[in-house]
Motif scaffolding. Structure first.
Motif, short mmCIF file in Angstrom:
data_model
loop_
_atom_site.label_atom_id
_atom_site.label_comp_id
_atom_site.label_asym_id
_atom_site.label_seq_id
_atom_site.Cartn_x
_atom_site.Cartn_y
_atom_site.Cartn_z
N VAL A 152 0.28 -5.73 -2.90
CA VAL A 152 -0.70 -5.57 -1.81
C VAL A 152 -1.57 -6.82 -1.65
O VAL A 152 -1.76 -7.58 -2.59
CB VAL A 152 -1.59 -4.31 -2.03
CG1 VAL A 152 -0.78 -3.04 -1.89
CG2 VAL A 152 -2.29 -4.33 -3.37
N TRP A 154 -5.29 -8.83 -0.11
CA TRP A 154 -6.70 -8.75 -0.50
C TRP A 154 -7.60 -8.20 0.61
O TRP A 154 -8.80 -8.08 0.41
CB TRP A 154 -7.21 -10.14 -0.93
CG TRP A 154 -6.84 -11.25 0.02
CD1 TRP A 154 -5.79 -12.11 -0.14
CD2 TRP A 154 -7.45 -11.60 1.26
NE1 TRP A 154 -5.72 -12.98 0.93
CE2 TRP A 154 -6.73 -12.68 1.81
CE3 TRP A 154 -8.54 -11.11 1.99
CZ2 TRP A 154 -7.06 -13.27 3.03
CZ3 TRP A 154 -8.87 -11.69 3.19
CH2 TRP A 154 -8.14 -12.76 3.70
N LYS A 178 0.92 -3.98 -8.01
CA LYS A 178 0.41 -5.33 -8.29
C LYS A 178 -0.62 -5.70 -7.23
O LYS A 178 -0.28 -5.95 -6.08
CB LYS A 178 1.53 -6.37 -8.26
CG LYS A 178 1.05 -7.72 -8.74
CD LYS A 178 1.86 -8.88 -8.23
CE LYS A 178 1.37 -9.41 -6.92
NZ LYS A 178 0.04 -10.01 -6.93
N GLY A 229 1.69 -8.35 3.18
CA GLY A 229 1.11 -9.68 3.05
C GLY A 229 1.53 -10.55 4.21
O GLY A 229 1.85 -10.06 5.30
N SER A 230 1.58 -11.84 3.96
CA SER A 230 1.83 -12.78 5.06
C SER A 230 3.34 -12.89 5.37
O SER A 230 4.18 -12.55 4.53
CB SER A 230 1.29 -14.15 4.69
OG SER A 230 1.97 -14.64 3.55
N THR A 233 5.13 -15.29 2.82
CA THR A 233 5.46 -14.67 1.53
C THR A 233 6.52 -13.59 1.71
O THR A 233 7.40 -13.44 0.86
CB THR A 233 4.19 -14.07 0.88
OG1 THR A 233 3.14 -15.02 0.94
CG2 THR A 233 4.44 -13.70 -0.57
N LEU A 252 3.89 -7.30 7.46
CA LEU A 252 3.49 -8.71 7.46
C LEU A 252 2.42 -9.00 8.51
O LEU A 252 1.76 -8.09 9.00
CB LEU A 252 4.74 -9.57 7.64
CG LEU A 252 5.89 -9.23 6.67
CD1 LEU A 252 7.14 -10.03 6.98
CD2 LEU A 252 5.48 -9.41 5.22
N GLU A 368 -1.75 -16.81 13.58
CA GLU A 368 -2.66 -15.71 13.25
C GLU A 368 -3.87 -16.32 12.53
O GLU A 368 -3.74 -16.82 11.42
CB GLU A 368 -1.95 -14.74 12.30
CG GLU A 368 -2.85 -13.64 11.78
CD GLU A 368 -2.23 -12.81 10.65
OE1 GLU A 368 -1.49 -13.36 9.82
OE2 GLU A 368 -2.50 -11.60 10.62
N PHE A 434 3.38 3.21 10.77
CA PHE A 434 2.61 1.98 10.93
C PHE A 434 3.51 0.82 10.54
O PHE A 434 4.08 0.81 9.45
CB PHE A 434 1.39 2.05 10.00
CG PHE A 434 0.58 0.80 9.91
CD1 PHE A 434 -0.45 0.57 10.79
CD2 PHE A 434 0.84 -0.16 8.94
CE1 PHE A 434 -1.22 -0.59 10.70
CE2 PHE A 434 0.09 -1.31 8.84
CZ PHE A 434 -0.95 -1.53 9.72
P1 NAD Z 1 -0.04 -13.12 0.77
O1 NAD Z 1 1.32 -13.01 1.35
O2 NAD Z 1 -0.54 -14.45 0.37
O3 NAD Z 1 -0.16 -12.21 -0.54
C1 NAD Z 1 0.15 -10.83 -0.52
C2 NAD Z 1 0.53 -10.39 -1.91
O4 NAD Z 1 1.75 -11.03 -2.29
C3 NAD Z 1 -0.47 -10.73 -3.01
O5 NAD Z 1 -0.54 -9.65 -3.92
C4 NAD Z 1 0.14 -11.96 -3.66
O6 NAD Z 1 -0.26 -12.13 -5.01
C5 NAD Z 1 1.61 -11.62 -3.58
N1 NAD Z 1 2.54 -12.76 -3.62
C6 NAD Z 1 2.28 -14.06 -3.32
N2 NAD Z 1 3.42 -14.79 -3.43
C7 NAD Z 1 4.40 -13.94 -3.79
C8 NAD Z 1 5.80 -14.08 -4.05
N3 NAD Z 1 6.41 -15.25 -3.93
N4 NAD Z 1 6.49 -12.99 -4.39
C9 NAD Z 1 5.91 -11.79 -4.48
N5 NAD Z 1 4.59 -11.57 -4.25
C10 NAD Z 1 3.84 -12.65 -3.92
O7 NAD Z 1 -0.99 -12.43 1.84
P2 NAD Z 1 -2.58 -12.29 1.78
O8 NAD Z 1 -3.19 -13.64 2.07
O9 NAD Z 1 -2.99 -11.58 0.54
O10 NAD Z 1 -2.83 -11.30 3.01
C11 NAD Z 1 -3.00 -11.74 4.32
C12 NAD Z 1 -1.76 -11.50 5.16
O11 NAD Z 1 -1.33 -10.16 5.03
C13 NAD Z 1 -2.01 -11.70 6.64
O12 NAD Z 1 -0.94 -12.41 7.22
C14 NAD Z 1 -2.06 -10.27 7.20
O13 NAD Z 1 -1.74 -10.16 8.57
C15 NAD Z 1 -1.08 -9.59 6.32
N6 NAD Z 1 -1.31 -8.16 6.30
C16 NAD Z 1 -0.40 -7.35 6.89
C17 NAD Z 1 -0.63 -5.98 6.91
C18 NAD Z 1 0.38 -5.06 7.54
O14 NAD Z 1 0.34 -3.89 7.24
N7 NAD Z 1 1.28 -5.52 8.38
C19 NAD Z 1 -1.78 -5.45 6.35
C20 NAD Z 1 -2.69 -6.32 5.77
C21 NAD Z 1 -2.44 -7.68 5.73
#
Ligand code: NAD
Length: 465
Positions: A152, A154, A178, A229-230, A233, A252, A368, A434
């Motif tokens: 998840v 942050w 995690k 996440g992004s 990633t 994402l 974004e 969602f």
């Molecule tokens: P991020 O992708 O940097 O990190 C997300 C998670 O992935 C963290 O727990 C991180 O530790 C983990 N991570 C990082 N590298 C990894 C890897 N190589 N393998 C596996 N796990 C890894 O994203 P962020 O900065 O924490 O969150 C922001 C992004 O999340 C934004 O782009 C936002 O739009 C997106 N987001 C999407 C949703 C949705 O439901 N679509 C909801 C919330 C946030």
């Protein structure tokens, strides 16, 4: 079902939860309180060995958890929901201290998590008889996958974690959570709280640094990854999961377009548009990120929105009148600053943090921001604005605002996004799927569709006597 009572939850020390035990590691680290950068308490830095132990425990637990009647799993989840609710104020306070969001918004997030935990297990997983004769019966049913790894971000650490934990457990899987290294605290406490409600190894949580995510997605003992996440990633996660053909759900990034027609009541909608653009300092996947305003009302709309935004209180999340808290972490702050700096190099004009009619190909429109920077764009032709709204690699949310509902519905039907609204945005509910189209998602979460994402489909060809 095993019941353990670890005593009242306190939010001063934080541990991994492996096999229903609070465990330690050789290394520790800490997150920071975003507005004052003071260190939050120590959390564990988990290693491959810690993950291996958790995976073995989760595999063992799966053997019995997947077989107990669904009603028993539902009851355990309801008790867990009650437990979160009973500790709501402490969760909310911790969430503000680790994420930075104002306390009122943190409280809302915890309340939403409780609501999600109570609602998702009310959804029945269908068992469908496809064909029946004197000789045989063909049934389609959905069976759990095994061990789920939940990763998840942050921005909504409590709701997004509960939005994975509950569907995974309800459908009979076990789960290892995690959290983001930026916001590990509430997520670890969810797992500690859960010790008293779930059997050993059913729900575990490990905190760590940037290395932990990749070792989870590589681990052959994990059957499914549910990742939020992004986009960047997400691509790495998908490539890593491909090696073991893990099932995966990816939620994402988004770059949500919103179309404002010329017939709206500007004064009535400005406060709502302000909230839906700047809530949580715009660090929400499904916020308004591209605001297309009809040229007939553009200037008035821009000036009134700018005035409204200027009046939003910026400050520490602990102050009761704060609406915009700090950007959560320095990585995100630097990204936002870089984007903000690009405005002057591209000759664009910010009006507070609104960007006045930038070209469609400018960075602030294409990327974004995930920070309080919002581009306003002029439009005049309906088909043209729909094409511009759809011209994005993302497709998470989108909306149309008009007092002519037929017109708004007609336009809404043409938008390419996982959620589309009329005269609102970012409405979500636990019983409603969602997720996004295009690069915003693979699969959906929540609702029946989300639950089925944690299941294998099985066609049973049974013989009759
Ligand atoms: P991020 O992708 O940097 O990190 C997300 C998670 O992935 C963290 O727990 C991180 O530790 C983990 N991570 C990082 N590298 C990894 C890897 N190589 N393998 C596996 N796990 C890894 O994203 P962020 O900065 O924490 O969150 C922001 C992004 O999340 C934004 O782009 C936002 O739009 C997106 N987001 C999407 C949703 C949705 O439901 N679509 C909801 C919330 C946030």
């Amino acid at each position: 079902m095993a019941k353990n009572d670890p005593g009242p939850l306190t939010f001063s020390t934080f541990h991994n939860v492996i096999n229903n035990e609070l465990t330690s590691t050789a290394q520790s680290r800490h997150g920071i309180n975003p507005p004052n950068k003071k260190p939050n308490p120590a959390v564990r830095v988990s290693t491959q060995e810690d993950l291996n132990r958790a995976v073995t425990a989760a595999q063992q637990a799966f053997l019995s958890w997947s077989k107990i009647p669904v009603g028993e799993r539902r009851t355990a989840i309801y008790e867990f929901a009650n437990g979160i609710e009973a500790n709501k104020d402490m969760f909310a306070k911790m969430l503000t201290a680790e994420q930075g969001k104002p306390l009122s918004q943190a409280t809302t997030e915890v309340e939403m998590a409780v609501h999600w935990a109570r609602t998702i297990p009310t959804i029945e997983i269908p068992i469908t008889v496809l064909e029946e004769s004197d000789e045989h019966e063909i049934i389609e049913r959905h069976t759990p996958m095994g061990v789920v790894g939940a990763i998840v971000p942050w921005n909504f650490p409590v709701l997004l974690a509960v939005g994975k934990i509950v569907p995974a457990l309800y459908t009979g899987n076990t789960i290892i959570l995690k959290p983001s290294p930026f916001t590990p605290y509430c997520d670890l406490k969810l797992a500690e709280l859960a010790i008293q409600y779930f059997p050993t190894g059913v729900f575990q949580a490990l905190s760590g640094d940037n290395d932990l995510g990749p070792i989870m997605t590589e681990h052959p003992g994990i059957d499914k990854i549910s990742f939020t996440g992004s986009i960047l990633t997400g691509k790495r996660v998908m490539a890593s999961c491909a090696k073991t053909l893990k099932r995966l759900t990816l939620e994402l990034g988004g770059n949500d377009p919103v179309i404002i027609c010329d017939d709206v009541d500007i004064d009535a909608i400005i406060p709502t548009i302000g909230v839906l653009s700047f809530l949580c300092s715009s660090q929400i996947c499904m916020m308004i990120k591209r605001l297309y305003v009809h040229e007939k009302i553009y200037d008035e709309f821009r000036d009134k929105l700018a005035k409204h935004v200027q009046d939003l209180k910026v400050g520490e999340g602990t102050r009761p009148d704060t609406f915009i808290g700090p950007v959560q972490n320095s990585m995100q702050f630097d990204k936002a600053k870089d984007l903000f700096d690009s405005l002057s190099s591209e000759g664009l004009k910010p009006v507070p943090t609104l960007v006045d009619n930038p070209p469609d190909n400018s960075r602030v429109v294409v990327e974004e921001p995930f920070a309080p920077i919002l581009p306003l764009l002029k439009w005049s032709d309906e088909n043209d604005v729909i094409a511009r709204a759809n011209d994005s690699q993302t497709g998470l949310g989108a909306s149309v605002w008009s007092s002519d509902i037929d017109r708004a519905n007609r336009m809404a039907l043409q938008l390419q996004a996982g959620s589309v609204w009329v005269n609102s945005h970012f409405q979500v509910a636990p019983n409603v799927p969602f997720g996004g189209h295009k690069a915003s998602s693979i699969g959906m979460e929540w609702g029946l569709t989300g639950l089925l994402g944690y299941c294998n489909t099985q066609s049973l060809w049974l013989k009759k006597k």
